[in-house]
Design an enzyme around this catalytic site. Structure first.
Site, short mmCIF file in Angstrom:
data_model
loop_
_atom_site.label_atom_id
_atom_site.label_comp_id
_atom_site.label_asym_id
_atom_site.label_seq_id
_atom_site.Cartn_x
_atom_site.Cartn_y
_atom_site.Cartn_z
N TRP A 1 19.07 29.99 3.39
CA TRP A 1 18.04 31.04 3.40
C TRP A 1 18.63 32.44 3.37
O TRP A 1 17.90 33.40 3.14
CB TRP A 1 17.17 30.89 4.66
CG TRP A 1 18.02 30.78 5.91
CD1 TRP A 1 18.40 29.62 6.53
CD2 TRP A 1 18.65 31.83 6.64
NE1 TRP A 1 19.22 29.88 7.60
CE2 TRP A 1 19.39 31.25 7.69
CE3 TRP A 1 18.66 33.23 6.54
CZ2 TRP A 1 20.12 31.99 8.62
CZ3 TRP A 1 19.40 33.97 7.45
CH2 TRP A 1 20.11 33.35 8.47
N ASN A 2 19.93 32.60 3.65
CA ASN A 2 20.41 33.97 3.91
C ASN A 2 20.55 34.82 2.64
O ASN A 2 20.39 36.03 2.68
CB ASN A 2 21.69 33.98 4.74
CG ASN A 2 22.83 33.24 4.11
OD1 ASN A 2 22.65 32.46 3.18
ND2 ASN A 2 24.03 33.47 4.61
N PRO B 1 15.70 24.23 -1.93
CA PRO B 1 15.99 25.46 -1.18
C PRO B 1 15.74 25.25 0.31
O PRO B 1 15.17 24.24 0.72
CB PRO B 1 14.98 26.46 -1.76
CG PRO B 1 13.82 25.61 -2.21
CD PRO B 1 14.39 24.26 -2.59
N ALA B 2 16.13 26.24 1.12
CA ALA B 2 15.93 26.16 2.58
C ALA B 2 14.44 26.26 2.92
O ALA B 2 13.67 26.89 2.20
CB ALA B 2 16.69 27.29 3.25
N GLY C 1 25.78 26.02 2.87
CA GLY C 1 25.13 25.97 4.18
C GLY C 1 26.16 25.74 5.26
O GLY C 1 27.33 26.10 5.10
N LEU D 1 30.69 26.58 2.73
CA LEU D 1 30.27 26.34 4.11
C LEU D 1 30.45 27.57 5.00
O LEU D 1 30.62 28.68 4.51
CB LEU D 1 31.01 25.13 4.66
CG LEU D 1 30.92 23.88 3.77
CD1 LEU D 1 31.75 22.74 4.32
CD2 LEU D 1 29.47 23.45 3.58
N CYS E 1 27.92 34.37 5.33
CA CYS E 1 29.08 33.52 5.59
C CYS E 1 30.37 34.32 5.55
O CYS E 1 31.36 33.96 6.17
CB CYS E 1 29.13 32.40 4.55
SG CYS E 1 29.05 33.04 2.89
N GLU F 1 30.88 31.45 14.05
CA GLU F 1 30.18 32.57 13.41
C GLU F 1 28.93 32.92 14.21
O GLU F 1 28.19 32.05 14.65
CB GLU F 1 29.89 32.30 11.93
CG GLU F 1 29.13 31.05 11.63
CD GLU F 1 28.87 30.83 10.13
OE1 GLU F 1 29.38 31.57 9.28
OE2 GLU F 1 28.12 29.89 9.83
#
Ligand code: NAP
Length: 489
Positions: free
Chosen positions: A158-159, A183-184, A238, A261, A294, A391
């Site tokens: 989603w980001n 998609p998310a 993701g 990732l 990420c 993170e």
């Protein structure tokens, strides 16, 4: 399920299978909410195994005609798609803000970045060159050709809900591979808007399919995408946990797997750095998309000699960032995606303070309420604090001191992740030494921004497998076939 309403949807709020806008077989839907207000902006189908299998079959049926097109014909369609995306930039950016929360300026930049992958791979797809090899056996001719891998499954987060799609789908389609996208759950509307633009551009039915569902449906959809024999490649962006699960599932039928990732990016400031440059870059690398990236700088490692100056300047700039609804002019930091994200940021701050870090600015939830978090800077963070080990995905900068180059590099590498690393120095010898020593797929030297469709993006260690973007991004969607012809006198 409305086609277009005050939420500014750019497509029907339906899945897209074999060129048809499709509800869920059982008619169920789930709500998509605006993280800035918590309000529902659309209801989207909850799809499952049946719809996913139909999407895979539609892609399989479309594959022969799609791969039979010339690179130039596929290129023309991808370029048309990019042009429509650029024309719709403002509308798409507004939808992106409504669904994901980032500031409108950043959303518009993301749409441009997304379109650039369609343009880039429209060109790269025409250059899927093979080789002619001097024969290694008498009476033969030896050639190598590059062929599309086959039907691809793409699963996205989603980001960056627009660009993470085109970064996968553009090389896949350019190489001749039809895809099924999932998609998310937070951002299906952006995916469907991208899909509607592809339909308008003339992408043939079955070449691009979108299956939507909520978090409960994801494992069901993911199971079909990773285990069906018709799917030959899985491309996932993701978390490391989900990526590793999907890779295990895909191993059963030996599919090609690309994984983008999680990260834990170090941001090292050496004593000879240009501090103004380093602070400006830190603001970009840490606070863009409210830290939900990420490649976001996650651990600031700063030389003793400049630690206090750097922290003071970073805190001043961070404290001045405007928090608010992404649609409001002047907003620098929007809401986080959900309550769980806020709780993670709070947990990381509390843990660091408990272990002796100092709070310099910010500190937790923003007075606006909802999922807004204050831009926060913590100094003297111990390296074993949670925030330095995983993170944060929020607007929290954790600064740790170091005294020597070797120690800084060792700390930077002391993580199972290896996506991006940043460092700042004016010493040219150190530029090479440290770049070579860092165990990451991307090294940013004296800059906080490096993303571009022309370069390979991807991680080492538990940050992933394969590369997206650059000429390498096309390779991930091509098989190598060796053809040996004998009987030649
Ligand atoms: P996530 O939970 O792993 O979700 C990513 C996608 O996987 C979503 O579409 C999700 O669907 C789906 N999914 C979840 N469980 C699944 C399953 N069992 N089978 C099939 N699909 C499944 O990641 P996230 O928290 O949303 O995204 C943030 C992560 O992405 C961070 O770790 C970030 O670093 C990483 N990321 C990496 C890159 C890169 O290029 N390296 C870029 C962006 C983000 P639902 O949403 O429906 O659950």
């Amino acid at each position: 399920m409305t086609a277009s309403d005050s939420a500014g949807l750019l497509s029907p709020a339906l899945g897209y299978i074999g060129g048809r806008w499709t509800p869920a077989d059982d008619g169920r839907t789930f709500p998509v909410t605006d993280p800035a207000t918590g309000k529902v902006i659309a209801e989207v189908p909850r799809m499952g195994a049946g719809e996913t299998v139909r999407a895979i079959r539609a892609a399989e049926a479309a594959a022969p005609a799609w791969r039979a097109l010339s690179g130039g014909e596929r290129s023309r369609l991808l370029r048309a798609w990019a042009a429509l995306m650029t024309e719709s930039r403002e509308d798409l950016a507004r939808l992106l803000v409504r669904e994901q929360g980032k500031p409108l300026r950043e959303a518009a930049e993301e749409v441009t970045y997304a379109a650039s992958f369609l343009d880039w791979f429209a060109e790269e797809g025409r250059r899927a060159y093979g080789e002619v090899i001097p024969p290694g056996l008498p009476g033969t001719r030896m050639t190598v050709v590059r062929e599309p891998v086959g039907v691809g499954a793409c699963i996205t987060p989603w980001n960056f809900p627009v660009s993470m799609i085109t970064r996968k789908v553009a090389p896949a389609l350019a190489a001749g591979c039809p895809v099924v996208l999932k998609p998310a759950e937070q951002t299906p509307l952006c995916a469907l808007a991208v899909c509607a633009l592809g339909e308008r551009a003339g992408i043939p039915a079955g070449v691009f399919n979108v299956v939507v569902g909520d978090a409960e449906d994801a494992p069901v959809i993911g199971h079909e995408l990773t285990t069906r024999p018709e799917v030959r490649k899985v491309s996932f962006t993701g978390s490391t946990a989900v990526g590793s699960l999907l890779a295990r599932q895909a191993a059963g039928s030996v599919k090609s797997v690309s994984l983008e990732l999680g990260g834990n990016a170090p941001f090292i400031v050496f004593e000879d750095a240009d501090l103004d440059l380093a602070v400006s870059a830190a603001i970009t690398a840490k606070f863009r998309n409210a830290g939900q990236a990420c490649i976001a700088a996650n651990r600031f490692l700063v030389a003793d000699a400049v630690h206090d100056t750097f922290v003071a300047a970073l805190a001043e700039r961070a404290g001045a960032l405007a928090v608010g609804n992404g649609l409001d002019a002047g907003t620098d930091i929007g809401p986080l995606i959900d309550t769980a994200a806020v709780e993670k940021a709070e947990r990381h701050i509390a843990d660091a303070l408990r272990r002796g870090a100092t709070l310099v600015v910010g500190g937790g939830r923003h007075p606006l309420g909802g999922t807004y978090v204050q831009p926060t800077v913590l100094a003297d963070c111990p390296p074993d604090a949670e925030i330095c080990c995983e993170e944060t995905f929020g607007p929290v900068a954790a600064v740790t001191r170091f005294s020597a180059e070797a120690g800084a590099v060792a700390s930077a590498n002391e993580t199972p992740y290896g996506l991006a690393a940043y460092f700042f120095t004016r010493d040219t010898g150190r530029v090479w030494r440290v770049s070579e020593a860092l165990q990451t797929g991307i090294v940013a030297v004296n800059t906080g921004a490096f993303s571009s469709p022309v370069v390979p993006f991807g991680g080492m260690k538990q940050s992933g497998l394969g590369r997206e973007g650059g000429r390498q991004g096309l390779d991930d969607w091509l098989e190598t076939k060796y053809v040996c012809q004998g009987g030649i006198d």
